[in-house]
Scaffold this motif. Sequence first.
Motif, PDB file in Angstrom:
ATOM      1  N   VAL A 129     -82.152  32.002 -59.758  1.00 32.31           N
ATOM      2  CA  VAL A 129     -82.100  33.233 -58.961  1.00 32.31           C
ATOM      3  C   VAL A 129     -83.486  33.864 -58.977  1.00 32.31           C
ATOM      4  O   VAL A 129     -84.097  33.999 -60.035  1.00 32.31           O
ATOM      5  N   THR A 130     -83.988  34.248 -57.797  1.00 30.74           N
ATOM      6  CA  THR A 130     -85.288  34.929 -57.773  1.00 30.74           C
ATOM      7  C   THR A 130     -85.162  36.305 -57.114  1.00 30.74           C
ATOM      8  O   THR A 130     -84.202  36.581 -56.398  1.00 30.74           O
ATOM      9  N   GLY A 131     -86.180  37.115 -57.350  1.00 32.82           N
ATOM     10  CA  GLY A 131     -86.280  38.436 -56.711  1.00 32.82           C
ATOM     11  C   GLY A 131     -86.623  39.512 -57.733  1.00 32.82           C
ATOM     12  O   GLY A 131     -86.336  39.361 -58.920  1.00 32.82           O
ATOM     13  N   ARG A 132     -87.238  40.573 -57.226  1.00 39.25           N
ATOM     14  CA  ARG A 132     -87.630  41.675 -58.134  1.00 39.25           C
ATOM     15  C   ARG A 132     -86.405  42.429 -58.636  1.00 39.25           C
ATOM     16  O   ARG A 132     -85.341  42.355 -58.025  1.00 39.25           O
ATOM     17  N   ASN A 133     -86.594  43.192 -59.690  1.00 36.23           N
ATOM     18  CA  ASN A 133     -85.567  44.099 -60.224  1.00 36.23           C
ATOM     19  C   ASN A 133     -84.221  43.432 -60.488  1.00 36.23           C
ATOM     20  O   ASN A 133     -83.182  43.960 -60.083  1.00 36.23           O
ATOM     21  N   ALA A 134     -84.240  42.287 -61.146  1.00 39.63           N
ATOM     22  CA  ALA A 134     -82.966  41.654 -61.512  1.00 39.63           C
ATOM     23  C   ALA A 134     -82.177  42.634 -62.383  1.00 39.63           C
ATOM     24  O   ALA A 134     -82.738  43.269 -63.278  1.00 39.63           O
ATOM     25  N   SER A 135     -80.879  42.742 -62.108  1.00 46.57           N
ATOM     26  CA  SER A 135     -80.066  43.725 -62.843  1.00 46.57           C
ATOM     27  C   SER A 135     -79.820  43.259 -64.282  1.00 46.57           C
ATOM     28  O   SER A 135     -79.945  42.070 -64.588  1.00 46.57           O
ATOM     29  N   ARG A 136     -79.454  44.211 -65.124  1.00 46.03           N
ATOM     30  CA  ARG A 136     -79.157  43.925 -66.537  1.00 46.03           C
ATOM     31  C   ARG A 136     -78.107  42.831 -66.654  1.00 46.03           C
ATOM     32  O   ARG A 136     -78.196  41.922 -67.464  1.00 46.03           O
ATOM     33  N   GLU A 137     -77.075  42.892 -65.782  1.00 50.35           N
ATOM     34  CA  GLU A 137     -75.970  41.918 -65.858  1.00 50.35           C
ATOM     35  C   GLU A 137     -76.458  40.507 -65.541  1.00 50.35           C
ATOM     36  O   GLU A 137     -76.042  39.545 -66.173  1.00 50.35           O
ATOM     37  N   LEU A 138     -77.341  40.401 -64.522  1.00 49.89           N
ATOM     38  CA  LEU A 138     -77.886  39.076 -64.175  1.00 49.89           C
ATOM     39  C   LEU A 138     -78.688  38.519 -65.350  1.00 49.89           C
ATOM     40  O   LEU A 138     -78.581  37.350 -65.695  1.00 49.89           O
ATOM     41  N   ILE A 139     -79.478  39.401 -65.953  1.00 49.34           N
ATOM     42  CA  ILE A 139     -80.324  38.988 -67.082  1.00 49.34           C
ATOM     43  C   ILE A 139     -79.450  38.555 -68.261  1.00 49.34           C
ATOM     44  O   ILE A 139     -79.721  37.545 -68.913  1.00 49.34           O
TER      45      ILE A 139
END
Length: 202
Positions: A164-174
């Motif tokens: 998954v790419t893109g700025r501002n990955a959410s806490r849940e994704l991380i």
Amino acid sequence: MQTSEQRNARHKKAMQRKKEHIDNKIDQATVDKGLMVVLTGNGKGKSSSAFGMLARSVGHGLNCAVVQFIKGVWETGEHLLFQNHPLVEFHVMATGFTWETQDRDKDIAAAQCTWGQAAQLLRDENVDVVILDELTYMLTYGYLDKQHVLEALSNRPQGQHVIVTGRNASRELIELADTVAELDSVKHAFDSGVKVHKGIDY
Ligand code: ATP
Ligand code: MG
């Protein structure tokens, strides 16, 4: 003053210790599963890193799929290279940048339609690697349901890798990811007025 023999002996000892350390780490890595990789941050290199992994995967004969959630103004090199490749299924969201379309309803419809393709890939055991390029924006703008996306990512086939790419990955994704890199911007040519270039930027 050290003789060259002494220097070589010290080097050999240090390399032996390093090899021992690396071999131990390799022995400890026993888990084999599909990985989720998140590439985020403001620096350059998120999508190009993902497409680097695509090139590696194709080189190994893996079945791959790409879903790009933002269509830029320029035809990208990655699309030109991989769109007709027998090992790659390539989808690009029909609309342009959200600041180009300026139509939220149209953007939402396009995002959801494109997500439908991604969701199908995330259920397909025959797909080894899925790249969801610029997915994070669809969540930041609220175009896709976050819970729905997280569920599809965590319920994917056991051996499937997803990037998954893109700025501002959410806490849940991380939290869900196995590997997360945050690319930092030290400087970017575009900010000092340099034009974007084929191959480097797109
Ligand atoms: P790339 O596709 O080069 O790996 P990226 O995926 O990390 O970049 P995006 O936010 O998706 O970055 O932006 C893609 C485009 O914007 C590329 O042309 C890239 O060169 C440019 N870009 C990336 N980071 C920056 C930055 N910090 N400032 C200005 N332009 C940038
Ligand atoms: Mg990108």
